[in-house]
Design an enzyme around this catalytic site. Sequence first.
Site, PDB file in Angstrom:
ATOM      1  N   TYR A 158      -6.667   5.829 -15.561  1.00 36.51           N
ATOM      2  CA  TYR A 158      -7.350   6.882 -16.316  1.00 36.51           C
ATOM      3  C   TYR A 158      -8.417   6.304 -17.233  1.00 36.51           C
ATOM      4  O   TYR A 158      -9.371   7.000 -17.577  1.00 36.51           O
ATOM      5  CB  TYR A 158      -6.344   7.751 -17.065  1.00 36.51           C
ATOM      6  CG  TYR A 158      -5.509   8.552 -16.097  1.00 36.51           C
ATOM      7  CD1 TYR A 158      -6.135   9.274 -15.087  1.00 36.51           C
ATOM      8  CD2 TYR A 158      -4.130   8.555 -16.151  1.00 36.51           C
ATOM      9  CE1 TYR A 158      -5.398   9.978 -14.158  1.00 36.51           C
ATOM     10  CE2 TYR A 158      -3.383   9.262 -15.229  1.00 36.51           C
ATOM     11  CZ  TYR A 158      -4.012   9.977 -14.229  1.00 36.51           C
ATOM     12  OH  TYR A 158      -3.288  10.662 -13.312  1.00 36.51           O
TER      13      TYR A 158
ATOM     14  N   HIS B 203      -5.849   5.172  -0.528  1.00 36.02           N
ATOM     15  CA  HIS B 203      -5.850   6.142  -1.628  1.00 36.02           C
ATOM     16  C   HIS B 203      -6.802   5.709  -2.746  1.00 36.02           C
ATOM     17  O   HIS B 203      -7.672   6.454  -3.168  1.00 36.02           O
ATOM     18  CB  HIS B 203      -4.425   6.303  -2.172  1.00 36.02           C
ATOM     19  CG  HIS B 203      -4.376   6.869  -3.555  1.00 36.02           C
ATOM     20  ND1 HIS B 203      -4.615   8.196  -3.810  1.00 36.02           N
ATOM     21  CD2 HIS B 203      -4.153   6.293  -4.760  1.00 36.02           C
ATOM     22  CE1 HIS B 203      -4.526   8.411  -5.112  1.00 36.02           C
ATOM     23  NE2 HIS B 203      -4.255   7.259  -5.717  1.00 36.02           N
ATOM     24  N   PHE B 204      -6.637   4.451  -3.232  1.00 37.22           N
ATOM     25  CA  PHE B 204      -7.407   4.168  -4.454  1.00 37.22           C
ATOM     26  C   PHE B 204      -8.856   3.775  -4.192  1.00 37.22           C
ATOM     27  O   PHE B 204      -9.638   3.674  -5.128  1.00 37.22           O
ATOM     28  CB  PHE B 204      -6.674   3.197  -5.394  1.00 37.22           C
ATOM     29  CG  PHE B 204      -6.395   1.836  -4.864  1.00 37.22           C
ATOM     30  CD1 PHE B 204      -7.403   0.985  -4.487  1.00 37.22           C
ATOM     31  CD2 PHE B 204      -5.082   1.384  -4.791  1.00 37.22           C
ATOM     32  CE1 PHE B 204      -7.137  -0.282  -4.023  1.00 37.22           C
ATOM     33  CE2 PHE B 204      -4.806   0.106  -4.326  1.00 37.22           C
ATOM     34  CZ  PHE B 204      -5.833  -0.722  -3.935  1.00 37.22           C
TER      35      PHE B 204
ATOM     36  N   ARG C  77      -0.304  -3.686   3.340  1.00 37.27           N
ATOM     37  CA  ARG C  77      -1.483  -4.056   2.571  1.00 37.27           C
ATOM     38  C   ARG C  77      -1.349  -5.515   2.149  1.00 37.27           C
ATOM     39  O   ARG C  77      -0.333  -6.151   2.420  1.00 37.27           O
ATOM     40  CB  ARG C  77      -1.620  -3.166   1.328  1.00 37.27           C
ATOM     41  CG  ARG C  77      -0.558  -3.425   0.289  1.00 37.27           C
ATOM     42  CD  ARG C  77      -0.652  -2.481  -0.901  1.00 37.27           C
ATOM     43  NE  ARG C  77      -1.692  -2.881  -1.841  1.00 37.27           N
ATOM     44  CZ  ARG C  77      -1.677  -2.556  -3.140  1.00 37.27           C
ATOM     45  NH1 ARG C  77      -0.675  -1.849  -3.636  1.00 37.27           N
ATOM     46  NH2 ARG C  77      -2.653  -2.926  -3.940  1.00 37.27           N
TER      47      ARG C  77
END
Length: 558
Positions: A232, A379-380, A442
């Site tokens: 965030y 995703h990231f 990964r």
Amino acid sequence: MTFIHKYPKAAKVAKANFVVAFIALAIGGFFGFVQALHRTDVFRGFFNSGEYYTLLTGHGVLLALIFTTFFIAGLFVWGVTRSLDREPENMSYTWSWFWLMTIGTVMATVAILGGLVPDSSIRAAVLYTFYPPLQAHPLFYIGLALVLVGSWMAGADWFWSYRKWRKGSPDERVPILTFMALFTMLMWYVCTIGLALEVVGLLIPWSLGWVTEIEPLLPRTLFWFFGHAVVYFWLLPAYYVWYAILPKLSGGRLFSDSMTRIVFIIFLLLSTPVGYHHQYADAGISVGFKFYAMATTMLLLLPSLITLFTVVASMEHGARQRGGKGYLKWIGKLPWDKPAFVGCALAGIMFAAGGFSGMINAGMNINILIHNTIWVPGHFHLTVGTAVALTFMAITYWLLPQLTGRKLKFKTLALIQPYAWFLGMTLMSNAMHRAGLAGVPRRTAEPQYSGFEFEPIFGTMAEMDWQIAIGGTILTISLILFLWVVIASWMAGQKSDKPVDDHIPEPLSGVEHTPAILDNMKLWFTLALILVILAYAFPLLEMVADGIFEPGALPRPS
Ligand code: HEM
Ligand SMILES: [Cu+2]
């Protein structure tokens, strides 16, 4: 008059931060390209597999930690200076945090790149999560600690300006550009407590050999105390751009001032207590705390949905100002030929997709399906790798003229760039998600185990590998276009008194409709600390009950 002429000192600091950010982006991006080709077995000529972790560490650290932090610092210097209408209070102080962060960055980078020098004892192949049992040279941790201290000082610099401003304007509301910056920094102060404890209390003594054994669960937990909130810390500055600048770029105005403030407050409150959602698979943390983290994570969808609503409403307002009509036809009236707008808008669309795969990650049970697979980088790269990185690149096209007093060059290349990023990321990220579902791990140069066949639900492994490689290549081309446009404009753009329209209009529903309690920083900061204590005090106390450096006592499932 543009920013550089009004606030020459702040412009210089912001630019210095951008220089470091873009160097990190260039090196880190190149490593990403190499990884994409290497692990898909398309081309392996750059490095050998033994160096993969060094590259991956460089990629993660330089992009996710360094590029972001420096860009954010530059952006906030711009925003705080402009909205409070004052240069930084003391330039020696301001430059000292910049140089501290820069020296720290150089130290950490040297430690990482040392891994490419044969027989070097300086290495840091520990990935950007850098918790034990992987161990780096002390230079790496000390460098990161300096970056961290520098970032705290930067935050203090903005609070300093704010306090001075407050003395002269006791009754005014906190300007929104300063509000968002300060709340982001408040969240940063809360979450980096965990990181500081980990790095200074555990990792540095361990890497110096003062402590020989370390129980991995404690540093892991301290890392993830920080590790979700940091996403965030990257994302809120992208929101900063979407709330404050994107409506203007769309030809409209921000929809609601109070919604904006509420969103930042929710992030301050909830960002840190969710950290255990990265530890669903860790024994030693009781399931109740994991469940609590899952619930708060799902709650965090709320401010992102509010953002979706507010930002889209602002864009729709802009499009209707430009003559847009109908339920959806107005979308066509948005300025799809302006690079800064296009980059931010495409970044927002990708973020929505990232939100969906994020919900899968966040589910405590379903997480096991994709845990540690290539789905997670899939995703990231939508979130930090696009929502954040593409927004930062795009807004550079608008900020750079203000900071340099020069017009943007090569506008067509600048326009192609975000579209190319979007295309490249669609290919790479989508294939990563699918490959992850088929179980492809990964963080490995050799994802293919011998004697084992991955079984994709549809398509083939070869086709996914090609999509990752081609997507990664298009991304790299996009990155080169970005750097080219920036360097050319910075060096040789046409000088002008007002190289870009930098006026930001007032929100549709302005600050007069915003309850004063939203600006009460002490209240929200205290509440955030209480929520963190509720989430972390008990498990952490349990972990250290048998002594901090005593291995063997944990994990202790309860
Ligand atoms: C040129 C564009 C990019 C390419 C081709 C690329 C490629 C990749 C690949 C293939 C991986 C997975 C490696 C593995 O797990 O074995 C990866 C991991 C990662 N990427 Fe990127 N990436 C790019 C841009 C970015 C950006 C802009 C960011 C963030 C701002 C980013 C952050 C990361 C992170 C944090 C990891 C995880 C590292 C780890 O597992 O320790 N990447 N990237
Ligand atoms: Cu998280």
